[in-house]
Design an enzyme around this catalytic site. Structure first.
Site, PDB file in Angstrom:
ATOM      1  N   LYS A   1       0.785  -1.238   0.000  1.00  0.00           N
ATOM      2  CA  LYS A   1       0.000   0.000   0.000  1.00  0.00           C
ATOM      3  C   LYS A   1       0.811   1.279   0.000  1.00  0.00           C
ATOM      4  CE  LYS A   1      -1.235   0.274   4.932  1.00  0.00           C
ATOM      5  NZ  LYS A   1      -2.364   0.296   5.859  1.00  0.00           N
TER       6      LYS A   1
ATOM      7  N   GLU B   1      17.555 -10.340  24.750  1.00  0.00           N
ATOM      8  CA  GLU B   1      16.358  -9.533  24.996  1.00  0.00           C
ATOM      9  C   GLU B   1      15.511 -10.190  26.070  1.00  0.00           C
ATOM     10  OE1 GLU B   1      14.371  -8.195  21.351  1.00  0.00           O
ATOM     11  OE2 GLU B   1      16.269  -8.473  20.328  1.00  0.00           O
TER      12      GLU B   1
ATOM     13  N   ASP C   1      -5.165  -4.041   8.337  1.00  0.00           N
ATOM     14  CA  ASP C   1      -6.012  -4.263   7.149  1.00  0.00           C
ATOM     15  C   ASP C   1      -6.276  -5.747   6.883  1.00  0.00           C
ATOM     16  OD1 ASP C   1      -5.610  -1.561   6.998  1.00  0.00           O
ATOM     17  OD2 ASP C   1      -4.399  -1.602   5.183  1.00  0.00           O
TER      18      ASP C   1
ATOM     19  N   HIS D   1       5.122  -2.681  24.094  1.00  0.00           N
ATOM     20  CA  HIS D   1       6.580  -2.695  24.308  1.00  0.00           C
ATOM     21  C   HIS D   1       6.867  -1.744  25.464  1.00  0.00           C
ATOM     22  CE1 HIS D   1      10.865  -2.471  23.687  1.00  0.00           C
ATOM     23  NE2 HIS D   1      10.791  -3.361  22.716  1.00  0.00           N
TER      24      HIS D   1
ATOM     25  N   ARG E   1       7.997  -9.322  28.294  1.00  0.00           N
ATOM     26  CA  ARG E   1       7.454  -7.976  28.069  1.00  0.00           C
ATOM     27  C   ARG E   1       6.159  -7.660  28.784  1.00  0.00           C
ATOM     28  NH1 ARG E   1       8.487  -7.161  21.771  1.00  0.00           N
ATOM     29  NH2 ARG E   1      10.716  -7.118  22.123  1.00  0.00           N
TER      30      ARG E   1
ATOM     31  N   HIS F   1       2.624  -2.426  20.385  1.00  0.00           N
ATOM     32  CA  HIS F   1       3.774  -2.826  19.578  1.00  0.00           C
ATOM     33  C   HIS F   1       3.463  -3.981  18.632  1.00  0.00           C
ATOM     34  CE1 HIS F   1       8.011  -3.396  18.694  1.00  0.00           C
ATOM     35  NE2 HIS F   1       8.004  -4.647  19.152  1.00  0.00           N
TER      36      HIS F   1
ATOM     37  N   GLU G   1       2.910 -11.119  10.943  1.00  0.00           N
ATOM     38  CA  GLU G   1       2.186 -10.586  12.109  1.00  0.00           C
ATOM     39  C   GLU G   1       0.669 -10.679  11.967  1.00  0.00           C
ATOM     40  OE1 GLU G   1       3.901  -6.965  13.566  1.00  0.00           O
ATOM     41  OE2 GLU G   1       2.239  -6.589  14.942  1.00  0.00           O
TER      42      GLU G   1
ATOM     43  N   ARG H   1       4.233 -12.737  23.139  1.00  0.00           N
ATOM     44  CA  ARG H   1       5.344 -13.131  22.262  1.00  0.00           C
ATOM     45  C   ARG H   1       6.701 -12.922  22.930  1.00  0.00           C
ATOM     46  NH1 ARG H   1       8.606 -10.077  18.397  1.00  0.00           N
ATOM     47  NH2 ARG H   1       7.478  -8.230  19.072  1.00  0.00           N
TER      48      ARG H   1
ATOM     49  N   SER I   1       9.259 -12.762  16.206  1.00  0.00           N
ATOM     50  CA  SER I   1       8.284 -12.434  15.167  1.00  0.00           C
ATOM     51  C   SER I   1       8.872 -12.571  13.764  1.00  0.00           C
ATOM     52  CB  SER I   1       7.796 -11.004  15.388  1.00  0.00           C
ATOM     53  OG  SER I   1       7.118 -10.565  14.271  1.00  0.00           O
TER      54      SER I   1
HETATM   55  P1  FAD Z   1       5.103  -5.937   7.844  1.00  0.00           P
HETATM   56  O1  FAD Z   1       6.560  -5.945   7.846  1.00  0.00           O
HETATM   57  O2  FAD Z   1       4.434  -4.920   8.667  1.00  0.00           O
HETATM   58  O3  FAD Z   1       4.634  -5.761   6.341  1.00  0.00           O
HETATM   59  C1  FAD Z   1       3.281  -5.565   6.042  1.00  0.00           C
HETATM   60  C2  FAD Z   1       3.175  -5.144   4.603  1.00  0.00           C
HETATM   61  O4  FAD Z   1       1.811  -5.135   4.196  1.00  0.00           O
HETATM   62  C3  FAD Z   1       3.682  -3.738   4.333  1.00  0.00           C
HETATM   63  O5  FAD Z   1       4.352  -3.767   3.105  1.00  0.00           O
HETATM   64  C4  FAD Z   1       2.402  -2.922   4.212  1.00  0.00           C
HETATM   65  O6  FAD Z   1       2.524  -1.750   3.451  1.00  0.00           O
HETATM   66  C5  FAD Z   1       1.506  -3.923   3.540  1.00  0.00           C
HETATM   67  N1  FAD Z   1       0.066  -3.696   3.702  1.00  0.00           N
HETATM   68  C6  FAD Z   1      -0.642  -3.585   4.846  1.00  0.00           C
HETATM   69  N2  FAD Z   1      -1.949  -3.417   4.563  1.00  0.00           N
HETATM   70  C7  FAD Z   1      -2.062  -3.439   3.217  1.00  0.00           C
HETATM   71  C8  FAD Z   1      -3.150  -3.312   2.321  1.00  0.00           C
HETATM   72  N3  FAD Z   1      -4.418  -3.086   2.724  1.00  0.00           N
HETATM   73  N4  FAD Z   1      -2.911  -3.387   0.993  1.00  0.00           N
HETATM   74  C9  FAD Z   1      -1.651  -3.560   0.528  1.00  0.00           C
HETATM   75  N5  FAD Z   1      -0.580  -3.681   1.343  1.00  0.00           N
HETATM   76  C10 FAD Z   1      -0.795  -3.618   2.662  1.00  0.00           C
HETATM   77  N6  FAD Z   1      10.222  -8.351  15.611  1.00  0.00           N
HETATM   78  C11 FAD Z   1      11.296  -9.123  15.787  1.00  0.00           C
HETATM   79  O7  FAD Z   1      11.217 -10.356  15.653  1.00  0.00           O
HETATM   80  N7  FAD Z   1      12.492  -8.562  16.085  1.00  0.00           N
HETATM   81  C12 FAD Z   1      12.663  -7.224  16.238  1.00  0.00           C
HETATM   82  O8  FAD Z   1      13.758  -6.749  16.488  1.00  0.00           O
HETATM   83  C13 FAD Z   1      11.539  -6.386  16.083  1.00  0.00           C
HETATM   84  N8  FAD Z   1      11.632  -5.055  16.259  1.00  0.00           N
HETATM   85  C14 FAD Z   1      10.545  -4.275  15.992  1.00  0.00           C
HETATM   86  C15 FAD Z   1      10.668  -2.883  16.075  1.00  0.00           C
HETATM   87  C16 FAD Z   1       9.613  -2.070  15.742  1.00  0.00           C
HETATM   88  C17 FAD Z   1       9.751  -0.567  15.837  1.00  0.00           C
HETATM   89  C18 FAD Z   1       8.384  -2.645  15.328  1.00  0.00           C
HETATM   90  C19 FAD Z   1       7.232  -1.776  14.950  1.00  0.00           C
HETATM   91  C20 FAD Z   1       8.254  -4.022  15.282  1.00  0.00           C
HETATM   92  C21 FAD Z   1       9.319  -4.841  15.609  1.00  0.00           C
HETATM   93  N9  FAD Z   1       9.213  -6.230  15.543  1.00  0.00           N
HETATM   94  C22 FAD Z   1      10.316  -7.005  15.737  1.00  0.00           C
HETATM   95  C23 FAD Z   1       8.011  -6.855  15.024  1.00  0.00           C
HETATM   96  C24 FAD Z   1       8.248  -7.196  13.542  1.00  0.00           C
HETATM   97  O9  FAD Z   1       8.946  -6.135  12.935  1.00  0.00           O
HETATM   98  C25 FAD Z   1       6.968  -7.421  12.792  1.00  0.00           C
HETATM   99  O10 FAD Z   1       6.110  -8.250  13.492  1.00  0.00           O
HETATM  100  C26 FAD Z   1       7.276  -8.064  11.437  1.00  0.00           C
HETATM  101  O11 FAD Z   1       8.180  -7.244  10.744  1.00  0.00           O
HETATM  102  C27 FAD Z   1       6.013  -8.242  10.649  1.00  0.00           C
HETATM  103  O12 FAD Z   1       6.355  -8.616   9.341  1.00  0.00           O
HETATM  104  P2  FAD Z   1       5.206  -8.789   8.274  1.00  0.00           P
HETATM  105  O13 FAD Z   1       5.862  -9.083   6.983  1.00  0.00           O
HETATM  106  O14 FAD Z   1       4.187  -9.696   8.797  1.00  0.00           O
HETATM  107  O15 FAD Z   1       4.503  -7.342   8.229  1.00  0.00           O
HETATM  108  C1  SIN Z   2      13.120  -4.605  20.183  1.00  0.00           C
HETATM  109  O1  SIN Z   2      14.159  -4.431  19.543  1.00  0.00           O
HETATM  110  O2  SIN Z   2      12.994  -4.320  21.384  1.00  0.00           O
HETATM  111  C2  SIN Z   2      11.958  -5.198  19.486  1.00  0.00           C
HETATM  112  C3  SIN Z   2      12.105  -6.644  19.439  1.00  0.00           C
HETATM  113  C4  SIN Z   2      10.791  -7.300  19.153  1.00  0.00           C
HETATM  114  O3  SIN Z   2       9.757  -6.661  19.103  1.00  0.00           O
HETATM  115  O4  SIN Z   2      10.824  -8.523  19.011  1.00  0.00           O
END
Ligand code: FAD
Ligand code: SIN
Length: 535
Positions: free
Chosen positions: A34, A114, A218, A239, A285, A346, A370, A381, A386
């Protein structure tokens, strides 16, 4: 306009991209995303990816840490295969070009620690692991001829066979999705043999979150409207350490900082976590966030302090260059100043309910990353599990899709184009912005770290009313991404409230003052909701 492919992948984070790279060897892949292709929660991941890669670590230790963190609700078979399949997926990432930080001697990977982990096991790329993962995966995907990425394309709703046949199906099948091209203001019909929901989480449902703007739930909203089963959405992970500063939007201070010995202190300077858990500031957490919430309510302060001033500047700049420099932009020198922090929404531990191959309750529909509830996280978690889960389930979904591909009936019924139903342009966009704020505030106040029956009932009344208003607005006016997201956060807020109301106990991330204890006799099970029937 109609577009057709073998695999429709919704989302370009770690889940969507790692699936697409493999699926491209089987057929045509359309990735719909998106915003721009790297904008995702993945891109902001800091701490890293937990996996057993050190010779002194064991699968059993990672499994036990995950189970403990999950407060009795993890599916043990899922935990076991995610942990044991993890190292192979990490090797694959490295092959695809991800460069994890190595030790000084460059002969091994540097491992972070962590909360909830009994030892160091988190592979990281400095303190911006997600950015490195997205870089490598988008580059790899670009090298695959079979992958086409549609940026600024917003998936609105799934297209399911039962809607087209008036509900005559015994087992429903997902056939595609309606997708809004935000640059051209047109809606396309995407048809595919398999639809992969990889849309990430829903942090934006809450007022204060570590998540970027894309995280509006979404995928859960679409799957719910499409009739899929959704589970455990009451387990929203807060978090413990998001930067507290009026100008800092959503800036996380990684748990890895506590992994290097940072202490949590009250404003008075005294530590408090030792009163809550033997692991102190490195407890799971849910426990740390609830402890901070309790202390803030007791003191009336707006934040607690994260203190890593015992480490010198050289170390901090090497280990946490991004966090160090971001804090400095806000006038905080973490080598000498404790960092003001607050808990923030978070991660969603629940999501679209899937089996061990990422298959949702509707045929043809997969969910991983996620957006999915796989059973790995249970009620809370474990940190850095993740990204690992996304990789393992994307691979398992790929294997299952490969097996099913020859059996898919391509002769499906015609899909009608998107119907605008005579919608007109709105001159009241204030309605959209007001409702955004109201939902996020309501969820923060009533469905946050500490809940009660009264708070949940109040939230339900408000969200139901706002959701009704939004639906009416949605039917009458032309769509915008902001309206589509608002509709989705309203749907997801409703699902979170429903799952929270169903669970009449406190466990992991769900703490209800009216049922303060765990109830293993009645509640060692998922809370599953489905449109028009809950249970
Ligand atoms: P995302 O990476 O969120 O990707 C979702 C995708 O879907 C995006 O491209 C988005 O644009 C797209 N999308 C969403 N809705 C729509 C729609 N309606 N139409 C089209 N596209 C859409 N986890 C760990 O394991 N280790 C970490 O160190 C860690 N650190 C984190 C730090 C932060 C700040 C955050 C926010 C999260 C962190 N997490 C961490 C959690 C982890 O990053 C996420 O859970 C993981 O990246 C999710 O991956 P994903 O591919 O499922 O979703
Ligand atoms: C962090 O770096 O604290 C995020 C790690 C996570 O969400 O798994």
């Amino acid at each position: 306009m109609e577009k057709e492919c073998d695999f429709l992948v919704l989302g370009s984070g770690i889940a969507g991209l790692s699936f697409a790279i493999k699926a491209a060897d089987l057929g045509s892949v359309a990735i719909v995303t998106k915003k721009n292709k790297v904008e995702s929660n993945t891109n902001y991941a800091q701490g890293g990816i937990a996996a057993v890669t050190d010779k002194d670590d064991t699968f059993e230790s990672h499994i036990q840490d995950t189970l403990k963190s999950g407060a009795g609700l993890c599916k043990e078979d899922v935990v076991r295969f995610v942990v044991t399949e993890g190292p192979e997926r990490i090797r694959e990432l490295i092959e695809w070009g991800v460069q994890f930080t190595k030790t000084k001697e460059e002969d091994a990977y540097d491992l972070g620690r962590e909360g909830g982990h009994s030892r160091r096991r988190v592979l990281h790329a400095e303190d911006l692991t997600g950015r490195e993962v997205e870089r490598a995966l988008t580059e790899k995907a670009a090298s695959k001829k079979n992958i086409k990425i549609y940026e600024n394309f917003f998936a609105i709703d799934l297209i399911c066979r039962s809607k087209l046949t008036g509900g005559k199906e015994t087992k429903d099948r997902c056939l595609g999705a309606y997708v809004f091209d935000a640059d051209k203001n047109v809606v396309h019909t995407f048809k595919a043999k398999f639809i992969m929901l990889a849309t990430g989480g829903s942090g934006k449902v809450y007022l204060i979150t570590t998540n970027p703007d894309i995280a509006t739930g979404d995928g859960v909203a679409m799957a719910y409207r499409g009739g899929a089963e959704i589970a455990n959405m009451g387990f929203i992970q807060f978090h413990p350490t998001c930067l507290y500063h009026p100008d800092a939007k959503s800036f996380l201070i990684s748990e890895a900082v506590r992994g290097e010995g940072a202490k949590l202190r009250l404003k008075s300077g005294s530590t408090f976590m030792e009163r809550y858990h033997p692991m102190g500031a490195l407890a799971p957490r849910d426990i740390v966030a609830q402890a901070i919430d309790t202390e803030l309510k007791k003191s009336g302060d707006g934040y607690v302090l994260l203190d890593i001033t015992h480490k010198d500047r050289k170390f901090l700049l090497k280990r946490f260059p991004y966090i160090y420099n971001r804090c400095l932009e806000f006038g905080i020198d973490m080598a000498v100043d404790p960092i003001p922090v607050v808990p923030a929404a978070h991660y969603q531990c629940g999501g679209v309910l899937v089996n061990p191959f990422g298959q949702a309750s509707i045929d043809g529909l997969f969910a991983f990353g996620e957006v999915a509830c796989t059973g790995l996280h249970g009620a809370n978690r474990l940190a850095s599990n993740s990204l690992l889960e996304a990789l393992v389930f994307a691979h398992r979904a790929f294997k299952k899709a490969q097996e099913l591909l020859p059996t898919v009936d391509t002769d499906s019924i015609p899909i009608p184009p998107w119907d605008t139903k005579g919608a007109t342009e709105s001159d009241e966009s204030i309605v959209v912005s007001n409702n955004w704020e109201e939902i996020r505030m309501c969820m923060w106040n009533y469905v946050g770290i500490v809940r009660s029956n009264k708070r949940l009932e109040r939230a339900k009344r408000r969200i139901d009313m706002i959701a009704g208003e939004i639906e009416e607005y949605y039917r009458n006016f032309t769509i915008t991404t902001s309206l589509l997201e608002l509709r989705n956060i309203a749907t997801v807020a409703g699902v979170i409230i429903e799952c929270s109301r169903l669970r009449k106990e406190s466990r992991g991330l769900h703490y209800n003052l009216d049922y303060p204890d765990k109830d293993d006799i009645n509640w060692l099970r998922d809370t599953v909701v489905k449109k028009d029937s809950t249970g």
